[in-house]
Scaffold this motif. Structure first.
Motif, PDB file in Angstrom:
ATOM      1  N   LYS A   3       0.757  -1.183  -0.074  1.00  9.38           N
ATOM      2  CA  LYS A   3       0.123   0.185  -0.078  1.00  9.38           C
ATOM      3  C   LYS A   3       0.746   1.062  -0.132  1.00  9.38           C
ATOM      4  CE  LYS A   3      -1.830  -0.644   3.768  1.00  9.38           C
ATOM      5  NZ  LYS A   3      -2.794  -0.669   4.956  1.00  9.38           N
ATOM      6  N   LEU A   4       0.245   2.366  -0.166  1.00 14.83           N
ATOM      7  CA  LEU A   4       0.799   3.563  -0.146  1.00 14.83           C
ATOM      8  C   LEU A   4       0.465   4.458   1.335  1.00 14.83           C
ATOM      9  CD1 LEU A   4       2.672   5.814  -1.610  1.00 14.83           C
ATOM     10  CD2 LEU A   4       0.489   6.751  -2.508  1.00 14.83           C
ATOM     11  N   SER A   5       1.484   4.816   1.805  1.00 21.08           N
ATOM     12  CA  SER A   5       1.570   5.723   3.138  1.00 21.08           C
ATOM     13  C   SER A   5       2.028   7.076   2.714  1.00 21.08           C
ATOM     14  CB  SER A   5       2.213   4.893   4.392  1.00 21.08           C
ATOM     15  OG  SER A   5       1.674   3.710   4.727  1.00 21.08           O
ATOM     16  N   LEU A   6       1.557   7.988   3.484  1.00 19.70           N
ATOM     17  CA  LEU A   6       1.927   9.238   3.158  1.00 19.70           C
ATOM     18  C   LEU A   6       2.875   9.720   4.316  1.00 19.70           C
ATOM     19  CD1 LEU A   6       1.409  11.960   1.379  1.00 19.70           C
ATOM     20  CD2 LEU A   6      -0.485  12.464   2.859  1.00 19.70           C
ATOM     21  N   GLY A   7       4.108  10.247   3.592  1.00 15.01           N
ATOM     22  CA  GLY A   7       5.151  10.930   4.722  1.00 15.01           C
ATOM     23  C   GLY A   7       4.615  12.168   4.895  1.00 15.01           C
ATOM     24  N   THR A   8       4.962  12.987   5.988  1.00 15.83           N
ATOM     25  CA  THR A   8       4.472  14.384   6.139  1.00 15.83           C
ATOM     26  C   THR A   8       5.489  15.184   6.583  1.00 15.83           C
ATOM     27  OG1 THR A   8       3.805  13.903   8.278  1.00 15.83           O
ATOM     28  CG2 THR A   8       2.153  13.566   6.747  1.00 15.83           C
ATOM     29  N   ALA A   9       6.904  15.029   6.373  1.00 11.58           N
ATOM     30  CA  ALA A   9       7.952  15.497   6.602  1.00 11.58           C
ATOM     31  C   ALA A   9       7.847  17.027   5.917  1.00 11.58           C
ATOM     32  CB  ALA A   9       9.303  14.890   6.373  1.00 11.58           C
ATOM     33  N   GLN A  10       7.484  17.080   4.795  1.00  7.35           N
ATOM     34  CA  GLN A  10       7.063  18.250   4.069  1.00  7.35           C
ATOM     35  C   GLN A  10       6.087  19.223   4.571  1.00  7.35           C
ATOM     36  OE1 GLN A  10       7.285  15.243   2.661  1.00  7.35           O
ATOM     37  NE2 GLN A  10       8.791  15.216   0.977  1.00  7.35           N
ATOM     38  N   ILE A  41      -5.702   5.827   1.058  1.00  6.35           N
ATOM     39  CA  ILE A  41      -4.268   6.129   1.898  1.00  6.35           C
ATOM     40  C   ILE A  41      -4.863   6.131   3.100  1.00  6.35           C
ATOM     41  CG2 ILE A  41      -2.562   7.177   2.545  1.00  6.35           C
ATOM     42  CD1 ILE A  41      -2.182   8.206  -0.586  1.00  6.35           C
ATOM     43  N   ASP A  42      -4.383   5.264   4.243  1.00  4.50           N
ATOM     44  CA  ASP A  42      -4.948   5.317   5.674  1.00  4.50           C
ATOM     45  C   ASP A  42      -3.791   5.398   6.659  1.00  4.50           C
ATOM     46  OD1 ASP A  42      -3.771   2.662   5.572  1.00  4.50           O
ATOM     47  OD2 ASP A  42      -5.508   1.614   6.289  1.00  4.50           O
ATOM     48  N   ILE A  43      -2.440   5.685   6.108  1.00  6.10           N
ATOM     49  CA  ILE A  43      -1.296   5.775   7.116  1.00  6.10           C
ATOM     50  C   ILE A  43      -0.684   6.911   6.793  1.00  6.10           C
ATOM     51  CG2 ILE A  43       0.635   4.693   8.079  1.00  6.10           C
ATOM     52  CD1 ILE A  43      -0.318   2.088   7.684  1.00  6.10           C
ATOM     53  N   LEU A  44      -0.478   7.776   7.840  1.00  2.00           N
ATOM     54  CA  LEU A  44       0.426   9.136   7.917  1.00  2.00           C
ATOM     55  C   LEU A  44       1.605   8.934   8.658  1.00  2.00           C
ATOM     56  CD1 LEU A  44      -2.013  11.821   8.270  1.00  2.00           C
ATOM     57  CD2 LEU A  44      -1.587  10.558   5.958  1.00  2.00           C
ATOM     58  N   ALA A  62      -6.268  15.383  11.191  1.00  2.00           N
ATOM     59  CA  ALA A  62      -6.065  14.081  10.318  1.00  2.00           C
ATOM     60  C   ALA A  62      -6.314  12.697  11.178  1.00  2.00           C
ATOM     61  CB  ALA A  62      -4.474  14.224  10.148  1.00  2.00           C
ATOM     62  N   ALA A  63      -6.168  12.834  12.372  1.00  2.00           N
ATOM     63  CA  ALA A  63      -6.604  11.448  13.199  1.00  2.00           C
ATOM     64  C   ALA A  63      -7.887  10.920  13.049  1.00  2.00           C
ATOM     65  CB  ALA A  63      -6.374  12.162  14.853  1.00  2.00           C
ATOM     66  N   ALA A  64      -8.654  11.616  12.495  1.00  2.00           N
ATOM     67  CA  ALA A  64     -10.285  11.270  12.344  1.00  2.00           C
ATOM     68  C   ALA A  64     -10.251  10.508  11.163  1.00  2.00           C
ATOM     69  CB  ALA A  64     -11.129  12.551  12.295  1.00  2.00           C
ATOM     70  N   SER A  65      -9.288  10.497  10.376  1.00  4.89           N
ATOM     71  CA  SER A  65      -9.364   9.639   9.034  1.00  4.89           C
ATOM     72  C   SER A  65      -8.236   8.904   8.902  1.00  4.89           C
ATOM     73  CB  SER A  65      -9.371  10.689   7.761  1.00  4.89           C
ATOM     74  OG  SER A  65     -10.428  11.568   8.180  1.00  4.89           O
ATOM     75  N   PHE A  66      -7.228   9.057   9.584  1.00  6.04           N
ATOM     76  CA  PHE A  66      -5.992   8.230   9.391  1.00  6.04           C
ATOM     77  C   PHE A  66      -5.307   7.492  10.510  1.00  6.04           C
ATOM     78  CE2 PHE A  66      -5.829  11.666   6.308  1.00  6.04           C
ATOM     79  CZ  PHE A  66      -5.943  10.973   4.883  1.00  6.04           C
ATOM     80  N   LYS A  67      -4.769   6.591  10.213  1.00  4.13           N
ATOM     81  CA  LYS A  67      -3.597   5.859  11.389  1.00  4.13           C
ATOM     82  C   LYS A  67      -2.469   6.866  11.405  1.00  4.13           C
ATOM     83  CE  LYS A  67      -5.464   1.391   9.928  1.00  4.13           C
ATOM     84  NZ  LYS A  67      -4.926   0.064   9.507  1.00  4.13           N
ATOM     85  N   LEU A  68      -1.989   7.090  12.400  1.00  6.95           N
ATOM     86  CA  LEU A  68      -0.797   8.129  12.566  1.00  6.95           C
ATOM     87  C   LEU A  68       0.418   7.205  13.197  1.00  6.95           C
ATOM     88  CD1 LEU A  68      -2.718  11.154  13.942  1.00  6.95           C
ATOM     89  CD2 LEU A  68      -2.134  10.468  11.508  1.00  6.95           C
ATOM     90  N   ILE A  69       1.498   7.243  12.445  1.00  5.02           N
ATOM     91  CA  ILE A  69       2.826   6.605  13.013  1.00  5.02           C
ATOM     92  C   ILE A  69       3.674   8.004  13.291  1.00  5.02           C
ATOM     93  CG2 ILE A  69       4.874   5.511  12.566  1.00  5.02           C
ATOM     94  CD1 ILE A  69       3.106   3.598  10.859  1.00  5.02           C
ATOM     95  N   SER A  70       4.469   7.888  14.672  1.00  6.90           N
ATOM     96  CA  SER A  70       5.280   9.237  15.106  1.00  6.90           C
ATOM     97  C   SER A  70       6.393   8.223  15.329  1.00  6.90           C
ATOM     98  CB  SER A  70       4.550  10.092  15.882  1.00  6.90           C
ATOM     99  OG  SER A  70       5.535  11.184  16.124  1.00  6.90           O
ATOM    100  N   LYS A  71       7.436   8.922  15.823  1.00  7.27           N
ATOM    101  CA  LYS A  71       8.862   8.742  16.168  1.00  7.27           C
ATOM    102  C   LYS A  71       9.278   9.112  17.628  1.00  7.27           C
ATOM    103  CE  LYS A  71       9.653   7.927  11.479  1.00  7.27           C
ATOM    104  NZ  LYS A  71       8.436   8.899  10.909  1.00  7.27           N
ATOM    105  N   THR A  72      10.250   8.760  18.162  1.00  9.45           N
ATOM    106  CA  THR A  72      10.876   9.136  19.348  1.00  9.45           C
ATOM    107  C   THR A  72      11.936  10.207  19.160  1.00  9.45           C
ATOM    108  OG1 THR A  72      12.584   7.770  19.358  1.00  9.45           O
ATOM    109  CG2 THR A  72      10.751   6.964  20.509  1.00  9.45           C
TER     110      THR A  72
END
Length: 291
Positions: A3-10, A41-44, A62-72
């Motif tokens: 699948k495609l996930s969306l990176g959001t660094a930009q 797309i369901d992961i950011l 965004a949390a209402a529509s997507f699964k969110l992955i963050s980092k430490t």
């Protein structure tokens, strides 16, 4: 296919060697998210290190529509202390607040060396506690090479990992690391599919500092042309045709770019290219940390 996930660094930074637009506006970010929803797309993917990315995603709900992955946070030291583990806990809570959600789909250790350092278990135990409390569904690590991943999988029960892989940088595939991770039940997410856009740039636009990559890029483009597809389609085909890849993380600076990528993804499954001869083992070319 992956699948495609969306990176959001930009969304929060001027990020990427091929990015000529800088950090995108709130309106552009909203347009990208709206299109992402319609394209399935369901992961950011985000991180505290990505400038204001988490705040932007929170403002756009965004949390209402997507699964969110963050980092430490990244510590980059030889020893991890109890205060560092406490900072990780505070960082998770801060990410939840900024993103406007009660639970994250995933949290990755942003710098793998932090888990391999003395006291790395303190960080893992903090993440495990957050998962047990329901603050996080999956925990794992962002790695840079197969050796790191192998060592970390031996040491920790990783749920999810993110690693670079592209036509030039085939190490994760050729080493068998993806196969081992999949066999262990790890969810494999691939980033840098376009080598920060270098694989898609016009030859005349390749920065002088990256000219060593030119022969490899030319060989790749010639292979794509022989197959009758664009470099974008060919780049995605290499990643998504690997059954051990669950998701490919792509960042964009406009909805038009995302539209182009989703259209290319639809064609990637039928591409026939022998990618084996296109790899490069020169770390100064394939590892952006050395740029």
């Amino acid at each position: 296919m992956a699948k495609l996930s969306l990176g959001t660094a930009q969304f929060g930074l001027d990020y990427g060697v091929s990015n000529t637009r800088g950090q995108i506006s709130l309106d552009d970010a909203d347009a990208i998210l709206q299109l992402a929803k319609t394209r399935g797309i369901d992961i950011l993917d985000t991180a505290p290190a990505y400038g204001t990315s988490e705040q932007v995603l929170g403002e756009l709900k965004a949390a209402a529509s997507f699964k969110l992955i963050s980092k430490t946070p990244q510590f980059r030291r030889d020893e991890i202390l109890a205060d560092d583990a406490a900072q990780v806990r505070r960082s998770i809570e801060s990410s939840l607040e900024k993103l406007g959600t009660e639970s994250l789909y995933g949290v990755l250790v942003h710098w793998p060396g932090d888990l391999l350092a003395r006291g790395g278990d303190l960080l893992w135990n903090t993440l495990s506690a957050a998962r047990s409390e329901g603050l996080v569904k999956s925990i794992g690590v962002s790695v840079y090479d197969p050796a790191e991943l192998a060592t970390l999988m031996d040491r920790y029960p990783i749920d999810v990992m993110q690693a670079p892989m592209n036509v030039l940088d085939q190490r994760m595939q050729t080493s068998g690391a993806l196969d081992v991770a999949r066999a262990k039940g790890v969810s494999n997410h691939i980033r840098s599919a376009f080598l920060q856009g270098l694989l898609l740039m016009d030859q005349s636009a390749i920065p002088q500092a990256r000219q060593a990559a030119r022969p490899y890029i030319e060989a790749f483009r010639a292979a794509a042309e022989r197959a009758g597809v664009s470099p974008l389609v060919a780049s995605l085909a290499f990643i998504t045709q690997n059954d051990n890849v669950e998701s490919v993380v792509c960042g964009v600076t406009s909805a038009a770019e995302l539209e182009e990528i989703t259209a290319a993804l639809a064609l990637a499954g039928s591409v026939e290219i022998d990618f084996d001869g296109l790899s490069c083992n020169d770390a100064s070319i394939i590892d952006p940390r050395m740029w």
